[in-house]
Design a protein around this motif. Structure first.
Motif, short mmCIF file in Angstrom:
data_model
loop_
_atom_site.label_atom_id
_atom_site.label_comp_id
_atom_site.label_asym_id
_atom_site.label_seq_id
_atom_site.Cartn_x
_atom_site.Cartn_y
_atom_site.Cartn_z
N ARG A 32 -58.39 1.28 -6.89
CA ARG A 32 -57.86 1.25 -5.53
C ARG A 32 -59.08 0.97 -4.62
NH1 ARG A 32 -54.54 6.28 -3.98
NH2 ARG A 32 -53.25 5.40 -5.68
N GLN A 33 -60.26 1.72 -4.88
CA GLN A 33 -61.39 1.33 -3.94
C GLN A 33 -61.82 -0.45 -4.02
OE1 GLN A 33 -62.78 2.98 -1.83
NE2 GLN A 33 -62.66 5.21 -2.21
N ASN B 224 -59.16 -1.93 -1.71
CA ASN B 224 -59.55 -1.69 -0.20
C ASN B 224 -60.61 -2.55 0.08
OD1 ASN B 224 -57.29 0.35 -0.42
ND2 ASN B 224 -58.81 2.20 -0.90
N ILE B 225 -61.54 -2.66 -0.68
CA ILE B 225 -62.51 -3.55 -0.09
C ILE B 225 -62.23 -4.76 0.21
CG2 ILE B 225 -64.88 -4.44 -0.56
CD1 ILE B 225 -65.48 -1.64 -2.11
N ARG C 147 -71.07 0.14 3.63
CA ARG C 147 -70.83 1.34 2.91
C ARG C 147 -70.12 2.47 3.68
NH1 ARG C 147 -73.22 1.48 -2.36
NH2 ARG C 147 -72.14 3.38 -2.38
N PHE D 126 -66.68 2.45 3.57
CA PHE D 126 -66.18 3.22 1.96
C PHE D 126 -67.36 4.05 1.44
CE2 PHE D 126 -64.76 -1.26 2.89
CZ PHE D 126 -63.23 -1.15 2.74
N MET E 190 -66.83 6.65 -0.28
CA MET E 190 -66.79 7.27 -1.78
C MET E 190 -66.64 6.04 -2.90
SD MET E 190 -66.17 10.24 -1.14
CE MET E 190 -65.75 10.92 -2.57
N ALA E 191 -67.06 4.73 -2.54
CA ALA E 191 -67.18 3.86 -3.51
C ALA E 191 -68.23 3.86 -3.88
CB ALA E 191 -66.91 2.69 -2.59
N GLN F 145 -67.92 -0.65 -7.64
CA GLN F 145 -66.61 -0.85 -7.01
C GLN F 145 -66.95 -1.76 -5.88
OE1 GLN F 145 -65.34 3.30 -6.15
NE2 GLN F 145 -64.10 3.36 -7.83
N CYS F 146 -68.16 -1.34 -5.15
CA CYS F 146 -68.62 -2.31 -4.06
C CYS F 146 -68.85 -3.75 -4.48
CB CYS F 146 -69.68 -1.64 -3.55
SG CYS F 146 -69.74 -0.16 -2.66
N GLY G 229 -65.44 -5.27 -5.48
CA GLY G 229 -64.80 -5.63 -4.12
C GLY G 229 -65.20 -6.63 -3.33
#
Length: 683
Positions: A2-3, A6-7, A511, A514, A516-517, A521-522, A525
């Motif tokens: 999901r992260q 979202n990114i 960052r 986000f 919590m990413a 995940q970054c 994303g």
């Protein structure tokens, strides 16, 4: 997951909110395609405008007057032909010096000067041999333009080939006309047959005399008549002697042709060795020439063997046949090697090592034996002459001898017995010579020579000037050079597109939005945005290649797939290097691109590049992407297309390893380097 989404969605919204950002993204999608299209279009017909390349041509050749009174100037004919051509701008100048000065001044790219005795060399064989052929001097302006120099060299090489063909055709026509007159005045094979008939008739007559003497010795009445004043006649000795002398001259020509047959075999072996040397240097086309040369040499060996088969009774023939068997065995072994599609360079070298002994065999032992055999045929006829002279002596001496023994029957019997033995020996000798002459008259060598020396002189000269006609059959044909270069420039444009992406778009998401990413995940994303734009770049490039430039493409769907996977791999690799190593990663990306441009075999064969590229090119992704596109554009072979794509995806796996694993130890170092670069206020 999901992260990551979202990114990615946040990045798309950020682009959509700003008109300027949309314009930049469109430019990013189109710029790499423009790079590919311009280069492909420029290479579609690179030599289409060579008609504007100026080359001067001049000559001070005055021409010559031939024996039949006609005037000819071959240099002027060549210049007139060039002036009519449109592929190159040939300029015929008024003088040789004017043409040379134009090259120095840069008015022309090159100049061709035909020698003052150009026509003399073209029309006279002795002058041509002593001078080394028709003379041309080539002046080139190497400073003006590098590519133009290559074009002018190609044009002059083509001119040289045309002049060589015309030159050889002219000389061979003259030479052939002379030989045609020779064969018209004396048919060698027919003459050899006449020799056989004359010798056989002489032998029969001698045997008749011997039989007559035998009958006399067996008939007491005839013997009495002889001792009372009879005699024998030897009519025709002078006539037969003249015929043998004429026939000996013709057999001398047979001896000369034996030397020519050996020389022809040696020439074919030299051609074979030359072709093998070219093949050893990597020229695959030379293998075809080598196979033909080996076949020609085998044919010449078989022709010589067919001639010797008729002369099997002569001394030395069996030995020569053994040598010919050895030569043919070696030639067949060489043909078996070079006609193998998987022939290696080591096998070619082995064939080359066998050539000196084979050439020594042909030029030494076989040639010497042929000359000895031919000489034996001639000497056999020559040996008859003393015997004929002896017959003339017998004609004058035997009758007086018989007269001297008249009344003495015993002495007459002794004299006639000796005479019978002599005449019988002469008859046997004549039979042997008759068979040798008959063999010569039926030999394939003489028939081939007579056939070759009859026909149209002009057609014969044209054939010898250009004896080989090449029929080209292209495998995987490509309609133009631009299409051939499409895989390379398309792949390069996809890589350039990835470089533009990391240069204009931040590789790290904010960052703060986000918190919590995780790092991974970054990574994924922001990578999704890069991959999306990369796919758009690849699609635009391929669409323009097919529908704008009209490049040949047998499998458009496969081309789109190859471009998409190439973009996925390149963008992932470029993004991962930049994320992991920052500006240093961008520098690595540029270095890798430069190395691949030079050493990916996209334009030049990898075999002609420096050795370092041959060793490292397979460790870069370009060759596999280019080969996959070539399969789609030109045609597929078995599973090569799938193999190239799988090999390309190996680099995508490597890219993920760099972005997910190798990156982590360098995170702190990258932050430190970035801070120091910012402190310089320059980077």
């Amino acid at each position: 997951m999901r992260q990551i989404l979202n990114i990615f969605i946040n990045d798309l919204r950020a682009v959509g909110r700003q008109f300027f950002a949309i314009v930049i993204m469109l430019a990013i999608c189109i710029l790499p395609a423009l790079y590919a299209w311009f280069n492909i279009y420029a290479n579609t017909d690179p030599y289409g405008s060579t008609k504007n390349i100026a080359i001067a041509v001049a000559s001070d050749d005055p021409g010559v007057t031939l024996d039949d009174g006609s005037y000819v100037n071959m240099a002027q004919e060549v210049m007139d032909d060039l002036a009519a051509k449109t592929t190159i701008h040939w300029i015929v100048t008024d003088s040789v010096q004017e043409a040379i000065d134009g090259v120095y001044a840069g008015d022309t790219y090159a100049a061709v000067i035909l020698s003052e005795d150009f026509t003399a060399r073209m029309t006279d064989l002795s002058t041509a041999v002593s001078s080394g052929g028709a003379g041309m001097t080539y002046y080139e302006n190497g400073k003006k333009n590098a590519v133009a120099s290559k074009i002018t060299q190609t044009a002059v090489t083509s001119l040289q080939q045309d002049v060589r063909a015309k030159y050889l055709g002219n000389l061979f026509s003259q030479l052939y006309s002379d030989t045609t007159e020779l064969t018209g005045s004396a048919n060698i094979a027919q003459a050899a047959g006449q020799v056989s008939q004359h010798i056989a008739a002489l032998g029969a007559k001698l045997r008749t005399y011997s039989n007559v003497i035998g009958n006399i010795l067996g008939d007491s009445v005839a013997l009495d008549q002889l001792t009372q004043g009879g005699g024998l006649t030897f009519e025709g000795a002078d006539t037969w002697q003249q015929q043998i002398e004429n026939s000996t001259a013709l057999l001398s020509q047979v001896q000369e042709q034996s030397g020519q047959a050996a020389s022809a075999l040696t020439g074919s072996l030299e051609d074979l060795e030359g072709a093998l040397q070219q093949a050893a240097k990597g020229d695959q086309a030379a293998l075809t020439d080598a196979a033909q040369a080996a076949k020609d040499a085998q044919t010449k060996v078989q022709n010589i063997r067919s001639v010797l088969a008729h002369l099997s009774r002569l001394d030395g023939v069996s030995q020569t046949l053994t040598l010919l068997d050895t030569a043919e065995l070696h030639l067949q072994q060489i043909r078996t090697v070079i006609e193998d599609k998987a022939v290696t360079n080591e096998q070619i070298q082995t064939c080359l090592e066998a050539m000196p002994s084979l050439e020594k065999l042909a030029a030494g032992e076989i040639r010497a034996d042929l000359e000895q055999i031919a000489g034996g045929v001639k000497n056999a006829a020559t040996d008859v002459q003393p015997l004929l002279k002896a017959m003339e002596t017998m004609k004058q001496d035997i009758v007086p001898a018989i007269d001297a023994v008249q009344g003495s029957k015993d002495d007459a019997v002794a004299a006639l017995g000796c005479l019978q033995v002599v005449l019988g020996g002469l008859a046997d000798r004549m039979d042997e010579l008759s068979k040798l002459a008959a063999a010569c008259s039926s030999s394939d060598l003489l028939h081939q020579l007579d056939t070759a020396l009859s026909g149209d002189a002009s057609r014969f000269g044209a054939f010898l000037a250009s004896p080989v006609e090449v029929e080209s059959e292209t495998v995987y044909p490509v309609k133009n050079y631009g299409t051939a270069m499409t895989p390379f420039y398309s792949v390069l444009a996809i890589w350039v597109g990835g470089v533009i992406l990391v240069a204009l778009i931040q590789v790290h998401p904010d960052r703060r939005k986000f918190p919590m990413a995780t790092d991974n995940q970054c990574y994924f994303g922001r990578l999704l945005l890069f991959l999306l734009i990369g796919q758009l770049q690849a699609a635009v490039i391929v669409l323009g290649d097919i529908y704008l430039l009209k490049c040949q493409c047998l499998h458009p769907g496969m081309l789109f797939l190859a471009a998409g996977l190439a973009s996925f791999t390149f963008v992932t690799l470029i993004y991962s290097l930049t994320v992991s190593f920052g500006d240093i990663g961008k520098a690595i990306v540029v270095v890798v691109m430069v190395v691949q441009i030079a050493g990916s075999s996209g334009s030049y064969p990898i075999e002609i590049l420096p050795e370092i590229f041959e060793k490292i090119y397979r460790f870069f992704p370009f060759p596999y992407a280019i080969n996959a596109m070539r399969e789609a554009i030109c045609g597929t072979y078995e599973m090569d297309y799938a193999v190239y794509l799988l090999e390309l995806l190996i680099f995508a796996v490597l890219a993920f390893c760099i972005g997910l694993l190798v990156r982590k130890p360098f995170i702190g170092t990258n932050h430190f380097v970035s801070e120091k670069l910012e402190e310089t206020e320059l980077m």
